[in-house]
Design a protein around this motif. Structure first.
Motif, mmCIF file in Angstrom:
data_model
loop_
_atom_site.group_PDB
_atom_site.id
_atom_site.type_symbol
_atom_site.label_atom_id
_atom_site.label_comp_id
_atom_site.label_asym_id
_atom_site.label_seq_id
_atom_site.Cartn_x
_atom_site.Cartn_y
_atom_site.Cartn_z
ATOM 1 N N ILE A 1 7.633 50.042 -14.124
ATOM 2 C CA ILE A 1 6.630 50.995 -13.651
ATOM 3 C C ILE A 1 7.330 52.147 -12.937
ATOM 4 O O ILE A 1 8.405 51.972 -12.358
ATOM 5 N N THR B 1 3.500 51.826 -18.005
ATOM 6 C CA THR B 1 2.562 51.218 -17.078
ATOM 7 C C THR B 1 2.603 49.695 -17.192
ATOM 8 O O THR B 1 3.128 49.135 -18.159
ATOM 9 N N HIS C 1 -4.617 51.726 -17.124
ATOM 10 C CA HIS C 1 -3.171 51.612 -17.302
ATOM 11 C C HIS C 1 -2.471 50.864 -16.164
ATOM 12 O O HIS C 1 -1.442 50.226 -16.395
ATOM 13 N N VAL C 2 -2.998 50.971 -14.955
ATOM 14 C CA VAL C 2 -2.366 50.313 -13.800
ATOM 15 C C VAL C 2 -3.455 49.541 -13.056
ATOM 16 O O VAL C 2 -3.832 49.887 -11.928
ATOM 17 N N ALA D 1 -1.979 57.805 -14.656
ATOM 18 C CA ALA D 1 -1.163 56.635 -14.932
ATOM 19 C C ALA D 1 0.253 56.786 -14.415
ATOM 20 O O ALA D 1 0.987 55.801 -14.327
#
Length: 298
Positions: free
Chosen positions: A99, A129, A201-202, A227
């Motif tokens: 990440i 991500t 995405h996260v 993201a």
């Protein structure tokens, strides 16, 4: 018809553009080399070279086939490297996702130590991500991911371990009324507009924002989502929103952003960064990587 030996013969002719020199390079007589290239052209169905008494040149088809031949031999080398993983993880290759926020401390520290201990392992490292990492791990495009943990309960194909933890802090536009304070409470941000890491995405970071604000007694007004770490900081710098970010990102200096410590209870502001991998991944380079990570984790 196609094999590595024939492709190397073709590449020799394509690079030398001279049958005599190419024959010496691959260690055969010129006549058998010429016959091999003719058979290759017959198999493909189009000329690969234009020949006359003075020169040899590649046809357009030959130029395309040369690039594919390079790729073919590259895949062969990769296959050999993967087979050599059986030596115990000291050579081979490892693909890792991480990440964006981990790129400011956690990832470089771990990668640096692993490279010092296992310099012959070829590393491929990709920023992505958490959700993308999970998909690519299950699809066997990645060996290991550095992401937000714990993993979702339905991720039964993956194993994980905690690597490090961090603490959330506030990122504020430098002109914000609270930007010059040494610390603030989450409640001070109750009426602010937030930029959040995108739920799609996260998901872990998005859920934590909702959770910590709920503990502080309010629901955050999320007007922007992104993201990527850089985009979150950029939106804060533009004065559109405030954000909660991992404290290691304060090294990401921006002249229009101020980072302020949160005075709330430490525990619920903690963020966990972990490693995830497939349970059935027998790559010895992965085992070596995880041993290094276990030593560095805390």
């Amino acid at each position: 018809m196609l094999n590595s030996r024939l492709l190397r013969q073709f590449i020799a002719v394509a690079e030398e553009l001279h049958y005599g020199r190419a024959a010496l390079r691959v260690g055969i007589e010129q006549s058998p080399l010429s016959q091999a290239i003719q058979k290759l052209e017959a198999h493909i169905g189009t000329p690969l070279f234009v020949r006359n008494k003075r020169s040899v040149t590649l046809t357009p088809a030959g130029k395309v086939f040369l690039e594919e031949a390079y790729q073919w031999l590259a895949y062969e080398r990769v296959a050999i490297e993967r087979a050599l993983h059986a030596t115990g993880g000291e050579i081979g290759q490892l693909s890792m996702g991480y990440i964006g926020s981990a790129g400011y401390g956690f990832m470089p520290e771990l990668i640096g130590q692993f490279r010092r201990e296992f310099p012959q392992v070829k590393l491929r490292v990709f920023e992505m991500t958490t959700r993308d990492q999970l998909e690519r791990l299950k699809g066997r495009y990645l060996d290991v991911g550095m992401l937000r943990t714990p993993l979702p309960n339905d991720e039964t194909l993956l194993s994980s371990m905690r690597y490090q933890h961090d603490r959330l802090m506030a990122a504020l536009p430098h002109t914000h009324r609270l930007a010059r304070r040494k610390s603030i409470s989450l409640k001070d941000l109750e009426h602010e507009s937030f930029v959040a890491f995108a739920r799609q995405h996260v998901p872990a970071a998005h859920a934590q924002l909702i959770s910590v604000c709920a503990i502080a007694g309010f629901h955050p007004r999320i007007d922007q989502e992104s993201a990527q770490v850089g985009s979150v900081i950029g939106l804060v710098a533009a004065g559109l929103s405030v954000a909660l970010i991992p404290s290691n990102l304060q090294s990401l200096i921006h002249p229009k952003v101020s980072y302020v410590t949160l005075s709330d209870t430490i525990e619920f502001l903690k963020q966990e960064v972990g490693l995830a991998w497939r349970r059935d991944d027998a790559n010895p380079a992965l085992a070596s990587f995880l041993k290094v990570a276990q030593r560095l984790s805390h």
